[in-house]
Design a protein around this motif. Structure first.
Motif, PDB file in Angstrom:
ATOM      1  N   THR A 165      35.062  48.426  44.833  1.00 25.84           N
ATOM      2  CA  THR A 165      34.086  47.443  44.352  1.00 25.84           C
ATOM      3  C   THR A 165      34.542  46.969  42.981  1.00 25.84           C
ATOM      4  O   THR A 165      35.515  47.471  42.430  1.00 25.84           O
ATOM      5  CB  THR A 165      32.678  48.052  44.232  1.00 25.84           C
ATOM      6  OG1 THR A 165      32.685  49.034  43.188  1.00 25.84           O
ATOM      7  CG2 THR A 165      32.224  48.687  45.541  1.00 25.84           C
ATOM      8  N   ALA A 166      33.804  46.008  42.415  1.00 24.12           N
ATOM      9  CA  ALA A 166      34.135  45.521  41.082  1.00 24.12           C
ATOM     10  C   ALA A 166      33.929  46.604  40.022  1.00 24.12           C
ATOM     11  O   ALA A 166      34.525  46.552  38.952  1.00 24.12           O
ATOM     12  CB  ALA A 166      33.292  44.296  40.746  1.00 24.12           C
TER      13      ALA A 166
ATOM     14  N   ALA B 102      34.766  44.226  33.684  1.00 22.48           N
ATOM     15  CA  ALA B 102      36.212  43.992  33.794  1.00 22.48           C
ATOM     16  C   ALA B 102      36.534  43.079  34.981  1.00 22.48           C
ATOM     17  O   ALA B 102      37.410  42.229  34.889  1.00 22.48           O
ATOM     18  CB  ALA B 102      36.955  45.316  33.927  1.00 22.48           C
ATOM     19  N   PHE B 103      35.813  43.273  36.090  1.00 19.27           N
ATOM     20  CA  PHE B 103      36.065  42.481  37.292  1.00 19.27           C
ATOM     21  C   PHE B 103      34.751  41.927  37.823  1.00 19.27           C
ATOM     22  O   PHE B 103      33.732  42.604  37.808  1.00 19.27           O
ATOM     23  CB  PHE B 103      36.725  43.345  38.373  1.00 19.27           C
ATOM     24  CG  PHE B 103      38.005  43.993  37.926  1.00 19.27           C
ATOM     25  CD1 PHE B 103      39.146  43.249  37.699  1.00 19.27           C
ATOM     26  CD2 PHE B 103      38.074  45.365  37.724  1.00 19.27           C
ATOM     27  CE1 PHE B 103      40.330  43.842  37.284  1.00 19.27           C
ATOM     28  CE2 PHE B 103      39.246  45.974  37.304  1.00 19.27           C
ATOM     29  CZ  PHE B 103      40.376  45.208  37.088  1.00 19.27           C
ATOM     30  N   THR B 104      34.796  40.683  38.299  1.00 20.55           N
ATOM     31  CA  THR B 104      33.606  40.070  38.894  1.00 20.55           C
ATOM     32  C   THR B 104      33.597  40.224  40.408  1.00 20.55           C
ATOM     33  O   THR B 104      32.586  39.971  41.047  1.00 20.55           O
ATOM     34  CB  THR B 104      33.531  38.584  38.529  1.00 20.55           C
ATOM     35  OG1 THR B 104      34.736  37.947  38.969  1.00 20.55           O
ATOM     36  CG2 THR B 104      33.373  38.402  37.025  1.00 20.55           C
ATOM     37  N   ALA B 105      34.722  40.615  40.962  1.00 23.48           N
ATOM     38  CA  ALA B 105      34.870  40.874  42.396  1.00 23.48           C
ATOM     39  C   ALA B 105      35.769  42.099  42.539  1.00 23.48           C
ATOM     40  O   ALA B 105      36.435  42.487  41.577  1.00 23.48           O
ATOM     41  CB  ALA B 105      35.497  39.662  43.077  1.00 23.48           C
ATOM     42  N   PRO B 106      35.797  42.716  43.711  1.00 25.24           N
ATOM     43  CA  PRO B 106      36.681  43.872  43.873  1.00 25.24           C
ATOM     44  C   PRO B 106      38.129  43.506  43.526  1.00 25.24           C
ATOM     45  O   PRO B 106      38.650  42.497  44.012  1.00 25.24           O
ATOM     46  CB  PRO B 106      36.551  44.228  45.353  1.00 25.24           C
ATOM     47  CG  PRO B 106      35.202  43.722  45.736  1.00 25.24           C
ATOM     48  CD  PRO B 106      35.016  42.467  44.916  1.00 25.24           C
TER      49      PRO B 106
ATOM     50  N   ALA C 231      46.430  54.406  39.412  1.00 21.38           N
ATOM     51  CA  ALA C 231      45.914  53.162  39.994  1.00 21.38           C
ATOM     52  C   ALA C 231      46.196  51.995  39.060  1.00 21.38           C
ATOM     53  O   ALA C 231      46.132  52.121  37.838  1.00 21.38           O
ATOM     54  CB  ALA C 231      44.420  53.263  40.253  1.00 21.38           C
ATOM     55  N   HIS C 232      46.510  50.849  39.658  1.00 18.59           N
ATOM     56  CA  HIS C 232      46.733  49.608  38.915  1.00 18.59           C
ATOM     57  C   HIS C 232      45.867  48.557  39.595  1.00 18.59           C
ATOM     58  O   HIS C 232      46.049  48.256  40.772  1.00 18.59           O
ATOM     59  CB  HIS C 232      48.212  49.243  38.990  1.00 18.59           C
ATOM     60  CG  HIS C 232      48.558  48.002  38.242  1.00 18.59           C
ATOM     61  ND1 HIS C 232      49.708  47.304  38.464  1.00 18.59           N
ATOM     62  CD2 HIS C 232      47.913  47.323  37.280  1.00 18.59           C
ATOM     63  CE1 HIS C 232      49.748  46.253  37.673  1.00 18.59           C
ATOM     64  NE2 HIS C 232      48.666  46.243  36.966  1.00 18.59           N
ATOM     65  N   ALA C 233      44.891  48.033  38.858  1.00 22.17           N
ATOM     66  CA  ALA C 233      43.954  47.048  39.393  1.00 22.17           C
ATOM     67  C   ALA C 233      44.164  45.689  38.724  1.00 22.17           C
ATOM     68  O   ALA C 233      44.318  45.619  37.501  1.00 22.17           O
ATOM     69  CB  ALA C 233      42.516  47.519  39.174  1.00 22.17           C
ATOM     70  N   VAL C 234      44.162  44.645  39.538  1.00 20.65           N
ATOM     71  CA  VAL C 234      44.344  43.282  39.042  1.00 20.65           C
ATOM     72  C   VAL C 234      43.221  42.423  39.596  1.00 20.65           C
ATOM     73  O   VAL C 234      42.883  42.513  40.782  1.00 20.65           O
ATOM     74  CB  VAL C 234      45.708  42.713  39.491  1.00 20.65           C
ATOM     75  CG1 VAL C 234      45.897  41.286  38.990  1.00 20.65           C
ATOM     76  CG2 VAL C 234      46.852  43.594  39.014  1.00 20.65           C
ATOM     77  N   ALA C 235      42.651  41.595  38.762  1.00 18.42           N
ATOM     78  CA  ALA C 235      41.584  40.682  39.207  1.00 18.42           C
ATOM     79  C   ALA C 235      42.118  39.766  40.296  1.00 18.42           C
ATOM     80  O   ALA C 235      43.257  39.307  40.224  1.00 18.42           O
ATOM     81  CB  ALA C 235      41.066  39.858  38.043  1.00 18.42           C
ATOM     82  N   PRO C 236      41.298  39.524  41.329  1.00 23.56           N
ATOM     83  CA  PRO C 236      41.760  38.670  42.443  1.00 23.56           C
ATOM     84  C   PRO C 236      41.933  37.220  42.012  1.00 23.56           C
ATOM     85  O   PRO C 236      41.461  36.791  41.025  1.00 23.56           O
ATOM     86  CB  PRO C 236      40.648  38.810  43.471  1.00 23.56           C
ATOM     87  CG  PRO C 236      39.464  39.301  42.750  1.00 23.56           C
ATOM     88  CD  PRO C 236      39.951  39.994  41.527  1.00 23.56           C
TER      89      PRO C 236
END
Length: 101
Positions: A61-62, A35-39, A96-101
Motif C-alpha cells: 500500500t502507499a 511519501a507515496f500517494t499510491a502503492p 527494499a527499494h520503493a519508487v513512486a509510480p
C-alpha cells in the motif's frame, strides 16, 4: 532547474529500507507519512545465507509493504538434487527499494 527554458521532469520519490524478518518470516516496511500517494513500485532482495531463500511481496500500500521470506534446504534423492518444502525464514535481512509510480 534550468534557466534556459528547457523543461526538466521532476524526480519520482524514492525510499530505501532494510528490515529483519520476524519469527513468521515476515518483514514489514513502513514508508514515511505522505511519501507515496499510491502503492509504490517495490523491489526486494534478501541477504545471502545457507540454503535457498525466496521472497515475495505479500501486500503493498502507499503506507507500507509486507514481504514474506521462505527458506528451503537442498536434498539429494536418488542422486538428483531437489529442494525441500519452504518454511518461514526468521532473522533474514530484507532490503527494499520503493519508487513512486
Amino acid at each position: 532547474m534550468s534557466t534556459a527554458g528547457d523543461y526538466e521532469t521532476p524526480q519520482r520519490r524514492q525510499e530505501r529500507a532494510a528490515a529483519a524478518t520476524d519469527g513468521n518470516g515476515v518483514a514489514t516496511f513502513v514508508w514515511p507519512p505522505g511519501a507515496f500517494t499510491a502503492p509504490p513500485v517495490v523491489t526486494v532482495a534478501v541477504e545471502a545465507g545457507a540454503g535457498f531463500r525466496s521472497a515475495r511481496i505479500a501486500s503493498n500500500t502507499a503506507a507500507q509493504t509486507t514481504v514474506a521470506v521462505l527458506q528451503a534446504s537442498g536434498i539429494t534423492l536418488l542422486g538428483i538434487g531437489v529442494l525441500a518444502a519452504g518454511t518461514p525464514a526468521p532473522g533474514v535481512t530484507v532490503h527494499a527499494h520503493a519508487v513512486a509510480p
